[in-house]
Enzyme design. Structure first.
Site, short mmCIF file in Angstrom:
data_model
loop_
_atom_site.label_atom_id
_atom_site.label_comp_id
_atom_site.label_asym_id
_atom_site.label_seq_id
_atom_site.Cartn_x
_atom_site.Cartn_y
_atom_site.Cartn_z
N CYS A 1 38.29 65.49 48.53
CA CYS A 1 37.78 65.24 47.18
C CYS A 1 38.80 65.63 46.11
CB CYS A 1 36.52 66.08 46.93
SG CYS A 1 35.22 65.92 48.15
N ASP A 2 39.46 66.77 46.28
CA ASP A 2 40.24 67.36 45.20
C ASP A 2 41.74 67.46 45.46
OD1 ASP A 2 37.88 67.72 43.76
OD2 ASP A 2 37.49 69.66 44.69
N CYS B 1 36.70 71.05 49.33
CA CYS B 1 36.87 69.68 49.81
C CYS B 1 38.27 69.16 49.47
CB CYS B 1 35.81 68.77 49.19
SG CYS B 1 35.91 67.07 49.78
#
Length: 182
Positions: free
Chosen positions: A74-75, A71
């Site tokens: 996300c990261d 992701c």
């Protein structure tokens, strides 16, 4: 939380638990929770989500959460101003590559075939982003690390057999998802 409150305003009862069994043979349907309680309902929505598909490399699992992610949204922030790679050729991979390009110094996009599957618009976006380098006919042989974090990736050209190492600190997998229906 807002959705929950809205649903409750319209009469929904919210209960938390893990469903361990269902009986859809008659109405109302019966849903058994892990605490042993049974809930009845005229309708049941099964929303099990999806899980990322992985390449299946042992090093991918070893460094999952330590430089390997499925992701970018996300990261990606953790890799600001660093060099990263993303594997995949579809719209999701192209979208995540362009997202990462805004944060990272360089993004290698590893594409197994000689072309991307992404829409023409997404391909155009990727190919016109100066800090994205597309590596066509390429597969990841191994994700390299220092025992703690990702430090690179060993890439094989599947036409020539030539291997090369790219120095990266983040490796993103965007090769699809599978529904959690089992």
């Amino acid at each position: 939380e807002d959705f929950k409150k809205q649903a409750e305003r319209f009469g929904a009862e919210v209960r938390f638990g893990i469903v361990t069994a269902v009986d859809f043979s008659s109405l109302p349907h019966k849903v058994t929770l892990d605490d042993g309680k049974t809930v009845t309902a005229d309708a049941v929505i099964i929303s099990t989500g999806a899980s990322a598909k992985w390449l299946g490399l042992p090093s991918e699992q070893k460094y999952n959460g330590f430089g390997v992610s499925a992701c970018a949204v996300c990261d990606g922030f953790f890799f600001r101003k660093q060099d990263v790679a993303i594997v995949g050729a579809g719209d999701t991979a192209a979208e995540e590559a362009t997202y990462l390009a805004k944060l990272c110094q360089k993004v290698y996009m590893i594409v197994r075939k000689g072309e991307m599957r992404a829409s023409k618009a997404m391909q155009h976006r990727v190919l016109n982003t100066p800090n994205i380098e597309v590596l066509y006919h390429s597969e990841t042989k191994e994700i390299l690390g220092d025992g703690q974090n990702v430090t690179g990736a060993l890439i094989t050209n599947n036409q020539t057999g030539e291997e090369k190492t790219i120095d990266i600190t983040g490796f993103f997998v965007a090769v699809g998802h599978k529904a959690n229906t089992e």
